[in-house]
Scaffold this active site. Structure first.
Site, PDB file in Angstrom:
ATOM      1  CG  ASN A   9      -2.489  58.346  73.910  1.00 20.09           C
ATOM      2  OD1 ASN A   9      -1.882  59.354  73.548  1.00 20.09           O
ATOM      3  ND2 ASN A   9      -2.163  57.673  75.000  1.00 20.09           N
ATOM      4  CE  LYS A  11       0.294  54.942  74.568  1.00 14.73           C
ATOM      5  NZ  LYS A  11       0.724  53.722  75.271  1.00 14.73           N
ATOM      6  CG  HIS A  93      -1.774  57.322  79.514  1.00 17.22           C
ATOM      7  ND1 HIS A  93      -0.668  56.500  79.635  1.00 17.22           N
ATOM      8  CD2 HIS A  93      -2.525  56.804  78.505  1.00 17.22           C
ATOM      9  CE1 HIS A  93      -0.751  55.532  78.738  1.00 17.22           C
ATOM     10  NE2 HIS A  93      -1.859  55.691  78.051  1.00 17.22           N
ATOM     11  CD  GLU A  95       2.538  55.445  78.000  1.00 14.97           C
ATOM     12  OE1 GLU A  95       2.455  54.383  77.368  1.00 14.97           O
ATOM     13  OE2 GLU A  95       2.405  56.570  77.471  1.00 14.97           O
ATOM     14  CD  GLU A 164      -4.140  54.070  81.258  1.00 14.03           C
ATOM     15  OE1 GLU A 164      -3.683  53.979  80.108  1.00 14.03           O
ATOM     16  OE2 GLU A 164      -3.666  54.844  82.107  1.00 14.03           O
ATOM     17  N   GLY A 170       0.745  48.095  75.522  1.00 10.20           N
ATOM     18  CA  GLY A 170       1.983  47.918  74.773  1.00 10.20           C
ATOM     19  C   GLY A 170       2.646  46.576  74.980  1.00 10.20           C
ATOM     20  CB  SER A 208      -3.397  45.855  73.934  1.00 13.12           C
ATOM     21  OG  SER A 208      -2.146  46.267  74.442  1.00 13.12           O
TER      22      SER A 208
END
Length: 245
Positions: A9, A11, A93, A95, A164, A170, A208
Site C-alpha cells: 500500500n 499510500k 483502511h 486512515e 490492521e 506507522g 508495520s
C-alpha cells in the site's frame, strides 16, 4: 494450503522516477513463492499497468467510490479501476475511516461495488489503541466485519480481509505474532459462520510488517500474508517480506 499474498500500500507516495525504480526492483527479484501486488495512487495506475504487464505482479487501488457513476466530484469508481486492469482495491483502511469518516456501512458498500466489477476487495478491519485498552478490540473488529459479511451475502468468500491494529500503523510498534494470530483466528471463525469458503480465504496482517518481523508473523496459522505500508516503498524491504513467505 493457502498461497500467501503480499500487497504493498503505497499510500500518498510516489513519483515517475521513484515508481520506475521500485517496480523494476520488484520485477527483477522474481520469482516469489507468494502472490504479489502493489496498490498505487490513482494517477500512477496507468504506468503501473504498463510496467507490470505480462508479469505475475498484480496492481490495484487504495480506495474507490461505492457509486458506479454520477455527480460525485473527485471520486473514482470500481468500473474505472477495472479499465486499468486492477486486480485489488483496498477498502475501509483505518486512515479512510478516521480521516474521511467512512462508516462500516460505507465500507461494506464499497466492497460490494468492487466485487460487482470483478475485482477483489481487500477489506481492512482493526481497532484503535483506546479500543484495545478498553477491552473492546474484538467487538470492534467483529462489528466492522459483520457489516461487510451482511452486504456481500454469498460472495463473502471472494474478498481478502486485512487486520490492521491501528495502534501499530506507522508507529514502529507491532503486534506480537500471538496477538496478531489471536485476532486472525477470531476473524476466521466469524467467516466460518458466514461462508463455507472461510478456510480458503486470505487474511493479511497490516500493522508495520517489516523484513525483521515478517517471518514470525507469517508463520502463524491464520496469517496468510501482509498489507505492507512503509516497507512497500523500498524494493529491498518489500522483496525481503515476499521472500519471508
Amino acid at each position: 494450503m493457502r498461497k500467501k499474498l503480499v500487497a504493498g500500500n503505497w499510500k500518498m507516495h510516489g513519483s515517475h522516477s521513484a515508481n520506475a525504480e521500485l517496480l523494476s526492483g520488484i520485477l527483477a527479484a522474481r520469482p516469489f513463492a507468494c502472490d504479489v501486488a502493489v496498490c498505487v495512487p490513482f494517477p500512477y495506475l496507468s504506468e503501473a499497468a504498463v510496467a507490470l504487464a505480462g508479469s505475475d505482479v498484480r496492481w490495484g487501488a487504495q480506495d474507490c467510490s461505492q457509486h458506479d457513476k454520477g455527480a460525485f466530484t473527485g471520486e473514482v469508481s470500481a468500473s474505472m479501476l477495472a479499465e486499468f486492469g486492477c486486480r485489488y482495491v483496498i477498502v475501509g483502511h483505518s486512515e479512510r475511516r478516521a480521516m474521511h469518516g467512512e462508516t462500516d456501512a460505507v465500507v461494506a458498500e464499497k466492497a460490494k461495488a468492487v466485487l460487482a466489477r470483478g475485482l477483489t476487495p481487500i477489506v481492512c478491519v482493526g481497532e484503535t489503541l483506546g479500543q484495545r485498552e478498553q477491552g473492546t478490540a474484538q467487538d470492534t473488529v467483529k462489528r466492522q466485519l459483520s457489516a461487510v459479511i451482511h452486504a456481500l451475502g454469498h460472495c463473502v468468500g471472494e474478498m481478502v480481509v486485512a487486520y490492521e491494529p491501528v495502534w501499530a500503523i506507522g508507529t514502529g510498534v507491532v503486534a506480537t505474532p500471538e496477538q496478531a494470530q489471536e485476532m486472525h483466528a477470531l476473524i476466521r471463525a466469524q467467516l466460518h459462520a458466514a461462508t463455507p469458503h472461510a478456510e480458503a480465504m486470505k487474511l493479511l496482517y497490516g500493522g508495520s510488517m517489516k523484513p525483521e518481523n515478517a517471518a514470525s508473523l507469517l508463520a502463524q496459522q491464520d496469517i496468510d500474508g501482509g498489507l505492507i505500508g512503509g516497507a512497500a516503498l523500498k524494493h529491498a524491504d518489500f522483496v525481503a517480506i515476499c521472500r519471508a513467505t
